[in-house]
Design a protein around this motif. Structure first.
Motif, PDB file in Angstrom:
ATOM      1  N   TYR A  43      49.893  54.190  35.423  1.00 43.14           N
ATOM      2  CA  TYR A  43      48.435  54.136  35.424  1.00 43.14           C
ATOM      3  C   TYR A  43      47.967  52.712  35.661  1.00 43.14           C
ATOM      4  N   LYS A  44      46.792  52.584  36.247  1.00 43.19           N
ATOM      5  CA  LYS A  44      46.074  51.312  36.360  1.00 43.19           C
ATOM      6  C   LYS A  44      44.630  51.599  35.965  1.00 43.19           C
ATOM      7  N   LEU A  45      44.173  50.894  34.941  1.00 43.06           N
ATOM      8  CA  LEU A  45      42.821  51.076  34.431  1.00 43.06           C
ATOM      9  C   LEU A  45      42.079  49.760  34.575  1.00 43.06           C
ATOM     10  N   ASP A  46      41.004  49.756  35.346  1.00 43.69           N
ATOM     11  CA  ASP A  46      40.172  48.565  35.525  1.00 43.69           C
ATOM     12  C   ASP A  46      39.026  48.628  34.525  1.00 43.69           C
ATOM     13  N   LEU A  47      38.910  47.568  33.719  1.00 45.05           N
ATOM     14  CA  LEU A  47      37.899  47.491  32.662  1.00 45.05           C
ATOM     15  C   LEU A  47      36.970  46.315  32.928  1.00 45.05           C
ATOM     16  N   ALA A  48      35.679  46.497  32.678  1.00 46.39           N
ATOM     17  CA  ALA A  48      34.676  45.470  32.954  1.00 46.39           C
ATOM     18  C   ALA A  48      34.397  44.617  31.729  1.00 46.39           C
ATOM     19  N   LEU A  49      34.248  43.327  31.962  1.00 45.26           N
ATOM     20  CA  LEU A  49      33.755  42.396  30.952  1.00 45.26           C
ATOM     21  C   LEU A  49      32.334  42.005  31.351  1.00 45.26           C
ATOM     22  N   PRO A  50      31.489  41.644  30.408  1.00 46.10           N
ATOM     23  CA  PRO A  50      30.080  41.382  30.707  1.00 46.10           C
ATOM     24  C   PRO A  50      29.827  40.297  31.761  1.00 46.10           C
ATOM     25  N   ASP A  51      30.751  39.346  31.909  1.00 44.76           N
ATOM     26  CA  ASP A  51      30.528  38.269  32.875  1.00 44.76           C
ATOM     27  C   ASP A  51      30.968  38.632  34.293  1.00 44.76           C
ATOM     28  N   GLY A  52      31.428  39.876  34.482  1.00 46.65           N
ATOM     29  CA  GLY A  52      31.872  40.312  35.802  1.00 46.65           C
ATOM     30  C   GLY A  52      33.378  40.254  35.985  1.00 46.65           C
ATOM     31  N   SER A  53      34.083  39.592  35.082  1.00 46.58           N
ATOM     32  CA  SER A  53      35.537  39.585  35.175  1.00 46.58           C
ATOM     33  C   SER A  53      36.070  40.924  34.671  1.00 46.58           C
ATOM     34  N   GLN A  54      37.372  41.132  34.854  1.00 44.91           N
ATOM     35  CA  GLN A  54      37.952  42.428  34.530  1.00 44.91           C
ATOM     36  C   GLN A  54      39.290  42.271  33.816  1.00 44.91           C
ATOM     37  N   ILE A  55      39.675  43.336  33.127  1.00 48.82           N
ATOM     38  CA  ILE A  55      41.025  43.487  32.620  1.00 48.82           C
ATOM     39  C   ILE A  55      41.631  44.665  33.365  1.00 48.82           C
ATOM     40  N   GLU A  56      42.830  44.445  33.895  1.00 53.37           N
ATOM     41  CA  GLU A  56      43.584  45.521  34.529  1.00 53.37           C
ATOM     42  C   GLU A  56      44.677  45.931  33.547  1.00 53.37           C
ATOM     43  N   LEU A  57      44.613  47.168  33.076  1.00 55.89           N
ATOM     44  CA  LEU A  57      45.592  47.689  32.135  1.00 55.89           C
ATOM     45  C   LEU A  57      46.579  48.564  32.903  1.00 55.89           C
ATOM     46  N   PHE A  58      47.858  48.193  32.859  1.00 53.48           N
ATOM     47  CA  PHE A  58      48.902  48.912  33.579  1.00 53.48           C
ATOM     48  C   PHE A  58      49.863  49.576  32.608  1.00 53.48           C
TER      49      PHE A  58
END
Length: 129
Positions: A43-58
């Motif tokens: 799986y790859k889950l893209d998560l949003a942070l308020p400043d526009g950056s992201q966390i990619e959870l693999f």
């Protein structure tokens, strides 16, 4: 070269449903996109942070564990800026997350604390002015 901001941080987890719940429900990060890649059983889950950056959870079957905590070479921890570190720490504690005692950065004077994701990845809450 002109680097404008951090785009994303990639995290490999050991238990995808558990980590997905932690990052979306405990930390409250909104899902941008979720993909299952059958060829990799991953799986790859893209998560949003308020400043526009992201966390990619693999998730990758058989990924080795982190060698040590937290002083291994490589990424030491991931820090999230919050307006009130005590209030954010209290929210985590209310959800059963262990949080270290608050400390004060001796250089900036800002308060911070550490906690961990389900795989023991060190995460920090840092009080942003």
């Amino acid at each position: 070269m002109h680097i404008s901001r951090l785009h994303h941080v990639a995290i490999i987890c050991s238990d995808y449903p558990r980590s997905k719940r932690f990052y979306t429900e405990v930390l409250g990060l909104p899902v941008i996109h979720e993909t299952y890649r059958a060829a990799r059983d991953s799986y790859k889950l893209d998560l949003a942070l308020p400043d526009g950056s992201q966390i990619e959870l693999f998730s990758f079957p058989g990924a080795p564990p982190r060698p040590s905590y937290p002083e291994a070479q490589g990424l030491r921890h991931l820090a999230f800026g919050v307006a009130d570190v005590q209030a954010a720490a209290d929210e985590l504690k209310a959800q059963g997350i262990s949080v270290e005692p608050l400390r004060v950065d001796e250089i900036t004077g800002q308060r911070f604390t550490f906690f961990a994701d389900p795989d023991g990845l060190p995460l920090e809450l840092y009080e942003s002015a």
